[in-house]
Every structure is written in C-alpha cells, then in structure tokens.
Design a protein around this motif. Structure first.
Motif, mmCIF file in Angstrom:
data_model
loop_
_atom_site.group_PDB
_atom_site.id
_atom_site.type_symbol
_atom_site.label_atom_id
_atom_site.label_comp_id
_atom_site.label_asym_id
_atom_site.label_seq_id
_atom_site.Cartn_x
_atom_site.Cartn_y
_atom_site.Cartn_z
ATOM 1 N N ASN A 4 68.265 -2.767 -18.217
ATOM 2 C CA ASN A 4 67.170 -3.725 -18.303
ATOM 3 C C ASN A 4 66.338 -3.433 -19.539
ATOM 4 O O ASN A 4 66.200 -2.276 -19.938
ATOM 5 C CB ASN A 4 66.281 -3.635 -17.066
ATOM 6 N N SER A 7 59.743 -2.600 -20.778
ATOM 7 C CA SER A 7 58.430 -3.246 -20.889
ATOM 8 C C SER A 7 57.684 -2.618 -22.053
ATOM 9 O O SER A 7 57.705 -1.406 -22.229
ATOM 10 C CB SER A 7 57.618 -3.057 -19.609
ATOM 11 N N ASN A 8 57.030 -3.451 -22.843
ATOM 12 C CA ASN A 8 56.301 -3.029 -24.037
ATOM 13 C C ASN A 8 57.257 -2.667 -25.174
ATOM 14 O O ASN A 8 56.833 -2.143 -26.197
ATOM 15 C CB ASN A 8 55.357 -1.864 -23.750
ATOM 16 N N LYS A 20 58.465 -8.887 -28.422
ATOM 17 C CA LYS A 20 57.962 -7.876 -27.497
ATOM 18 C C LYS A 20 58.271 -8.311 -26.067
ATOM 19 O O LYS A 20 57.950 -9.425 -25.670
ATOM 20 C CB LYS A 20 56.451 -7.711 -27.641
ATOM 21 N N VAL A 21 58.875 -7.413 -25.301
ATOM 22 C CA VAL A 21 59.167 -7.677 -23.893
ATOM 23 C C VAL A 21 57.964 -7.277 -23.054
ATOM 24 O O VAL A 21 57.413 -6.188 -23.216
ATOM 25 C CB VAL A 21 60.420 -6.886 -23.438
ATOM 26 N N PHE A 22 57.547 -8.182 -22.163
ATOM 27 C CA PHE A 22 56.454 -7.883 -21.242
ATOM 28 C C PHE A 22 56.981 -7.383 -19.907
ATOM 29 O O PHE A 22 56.480 -6.412 -19.362
ATOM 30 C CB PHE A 22 55.558 -9.112 -21.040
ATOM 31 N N CYS A 23 57.998 -8.068 -19.356
ATOM 32 C CA CYS A 23 58.501 -7.675 -18.046
ATOM 33 C C CYS A 23 59.788 -8.427 -17.733
ATOM 34 O O CYS A 23 60.185 -9.334 -18.458
ATOM 35 C CB CYS A 23 57.471 -7.956 -16.958
ATOM 36 N N VAL A 24 60.399 -8.040 -16.625
ATOM 37 C CA VAL A 24 61.498 -8.803 -16.038
ATOM 38 C C VAL A 24 60.930 -9.432 -14.777
ATOM 39 O O VAL A 24 60.358 -8.745 -13.925
ATOM 40 C CB VAL A 24 62.711 -7.905 -15.714
ATOM 41 N N VAL A 35 63.783 -12.325 -18.439
ATOM 42 C CA VAL A 35 62.993 -11.465 -19.311
ATOM 43 C C VAL A 35 61.873 -12.324 -19.896
ATOM 44 O O VAL A 35 62.130 -13.408 -20.423
ATOM 45 C CB VAL A 35 63.860 -10.865 -20.442
ATOM 46 N N TYR A 37 59.184 -12.537 -22.749
ATOM 47 C CA TYR A 37 58.977 -11.884 -24.041
ATOM 48 C C TYR A 37 58.295 -12.827 -25.018
ATOM 49 O O TYR A 37 58.231 -14.032 -24.795
ATOM 50 C CB TYR A 37 60.307 -11.373 -24.606
#
Length: 90
Positions: A4, A7-8, A20-24, A35, A37
């Motif tokens: 996965n 985050s961040n 930038k990925v924040f969360c799933v 995802v 982002y």
C-alpha cells in the motif's frame, strides 16, 4: 500484490508529476480501496484512484517504452507538510 502507498508519501507518476498520498479509503458500497492523493505541482487537484491501479505497472502497450515501470514510484516523505489546500507553488 504491491505494498500500500505510504501516507504523507511523495510519489512520482511515470509521466513526471509529483503527488502526495493522504490515505487509502474504502468505498462503502463496494469495499473497493482508493488512494487519495494530491498533485504537488500544476493545478493542485485532489484525486482518488483505485488502489490496484495506483500500485500497478505502466501499460507499455498503451504508453510504449517508458523509463518507470510502476505507475507511481515512492520518492520520500513530505517534509513540507503540504495539505489539501496547498501546493508546492504556494
């Protein structure tokens, strides 16, 4: 299956953009994981892409010979703490 996203984490798209990925997140009706982002350059839009596609490989039949095999490649953690309403250009 691939890991996965972090985050961040900051990821480079195979076409060159930084994200930038924040969360799933999980879609409540289907259970499909997405995802969440944000583009760190350009328009700064927030996107949701199915996890399977985010961690998948580039379709070389569609895009030909590309330098990056993964659709998104992890390049490090966001040290600048860019939020939903900010971009690298702010």
């Amino acid at each position: 299956m691939a890991e996965n996203p972090v985050s961040n984490g900051v990821y480079r798209h195979f076409k060159g953009g930084l994200y930038k990925v924040f969360c799933v997140a999980e879609q409540t009706e289907t259970g499909t994981e997405y995802v969440i982002y944000k583009a760190l350059n350009g328009d700064g839009k927030v996107y949701a892409r199915p996890l399977e596609l985010f961690v998948g490989l580039v379709d070389t039949e569609k895009y030909g010979n590309v330098d990056q095999r993964k659709r998104f490649t992890f390049i490090g953690l966001d040290e600048g703490h860019v939020g939903f309403n900010e971009s690298l250009e702010d």
